[in-house]
Design a protein around this motif. Structure first.
Motif, mmCIF file in Angstrom:
data_model
loop_
_atom_site.group_PDB
_atom_site.id
_atom_site.type_symbol
_atom_site.label_atom_id
_atom_site.label_comp_id
_atom_site.label_asym_id
_atom_site.label_seq_id
_atom_site.Cartn_x
_atom_site.Cartn_y
_atom_site.Cartn_z
ATOM 1 N N PHE A 79 0.825 -1.211 0.000
ATOM 2 C CA PHE A 79 0.000 0.000 0.000
ATOM 3 C C PHE A 79 0.860 1.263 0.000
ATOM 4 O O PHE A 79 0.540 2.241 -0.676
ATOM 5 C CB PHE A 79 -0.965 0.004 1.182
ATOM 6 C CG PHE A 79 -2.163 -0.869 0.976
ATOM 7 C CD1 PHE A 79 -2.978 -0.716 -0.141
ATOM 8 C CD2 PHE A 79 -2.485 -1.852 1.899
ATOM 9 C CE1 PHE A 79 -4.075 -1.526 -0.336
ATOM 10 C CE2 PHE A 79 -3.587 -2.665 1.715
ATOM 11 C CZ PHE A 79 -4.390 -2.505 0.583
ATOM 12 N N PHE A 83 0.839 4.009 -2.953
ATOM 13 C CA PHE A 83 0.629 5.429 -2.657
ATOM 14 C C PHE A 83 1.758 6.277 -3.238
ATOM 15 O O PHE A 83 1.514 7.331 -3.840
ATOM 16 C CB PHE A 83 0.516 5.634 -1.147
ATOM 17 C CG PHE A 83 0.376 7.073 -0.745
ATOM 18 C CD1 PHE A 83 -0.817 7.742 -0.933
ATOM 19 C CD2 PHE A 83 1.454 7.762 -0.213
ATOM 20 C CE1 PHE A 83 -0.948 9.072 -0.575
ATOM 21 C CE2 PHE A 83 1.337 9.093 0.151
ATOM 22 C CZ PHE A 83 0.133 9.753 -0.039
ATOM 23 N N THR A 87 1.253 9.005 -6.199
ATOM 24 C CA THR A 87 1.635 10.400 -5.941
ATOM 25 C C THR A 87 2.661 10.879 -6.961
ATOM 26 O O THR A 87 2.553 11.991 -7.498
ATOM 27 C CB THR A 87 2.214 10.526 -4.521
ATOM 28 O OG1 THR A 87 1.272 10.021 -3.589
ATOM 29 C CG2 THR A 87 2.526 11.964 -4.182
#
Length: 196
Positions: A79, A83, A87
């Motif tokens: 995760f 992320f 981003t």
């Protein structure tokens, strides 16, 4: 597995050093039959102590805590990686959309449709994602024999798992590029031409 031998309970040298395990199979809930089991033991010998009740599910759960901890840590790392990738991709595409605002405005002024402007940015996303997926699949091929011993119920090179993972990555990248694509589609032609 530890060696096991069976000895009559009443003929033990030290009866207090041995304990009796009673396995009971039931279709009912384990909690609902505790009283009946205690009663059956008391009918055999009222002095038999009754210490605890442990279900097979609890025993299995207790034996799998290391595997579950490893799975939880792996999910956490996955995760965090997702992320960071989202981003980074969002930042890169946002920067590119801002840098190409003039180009998008001129293209829109000469008749380019909104979907064409989004396709320009989507083409860049496809190049980035395709390169990343190619690198990931190649890496998986090299390390398949290493992770094969850690998998249960699935082969290391399972095509369904690979296809699902690649589809999820593609959807995540598409979601990360959604706002930059909207920015490219909604460029104000008048403002771009005025700046010229």
């Amino acid at each position: 597995m530890l060696p096991i031998f069976y000895a009559p309970l009443m003929e033990s040298v030290d009866p207090h050093s041995f304990y009796l395990m009673l396995y009971v199979r039931s279709v009912a809930s384990p909690v609902s039959i505790i009283g009946a089991v205690k009663g059956a033991l008391a009918a055999v010998n009222p002095r038999l102590p009754f210490f605890e009740v442990v279900t097979m599910r609890e025993l299995v759960d207790d034996s799998l805590w290391q595997e579950r901890l490893l799975a939880l840590l792996s999910m956490s790392v996955a995760f965090v990686s997702i992320f960071m990738a989202v981003t980074g991709l969002y930042g890169l595409l946002s920067y590119e959309a801002i840098q190409r605002t003039r180009e998008f405005g001129i293209r829109a002024a000469v008749g380019a449709q909104r979907i064409d402007l989004a396709a320009l940015l989507l083409k860049d996303v496809a190049k980035i994602v395709a390169g990343g997926m190619a690198l990931a699949v190649t890496t998986c091929f090299f390390f398949a024999h290493v992770i094969g011993s850690e998998l249960y119920g699935v082969r290391p090179m399972d095509p369904t798992s690979f296809a699902a993972a690649l589809l999820i990555v593609a959807l995540i990248c598409l979601a990360a590029s959604w706002r930059p694509m909207l920015r490219a589609m909604n460029v104000e032609v008048a403002a771009v031409l005025r700046d010229e």
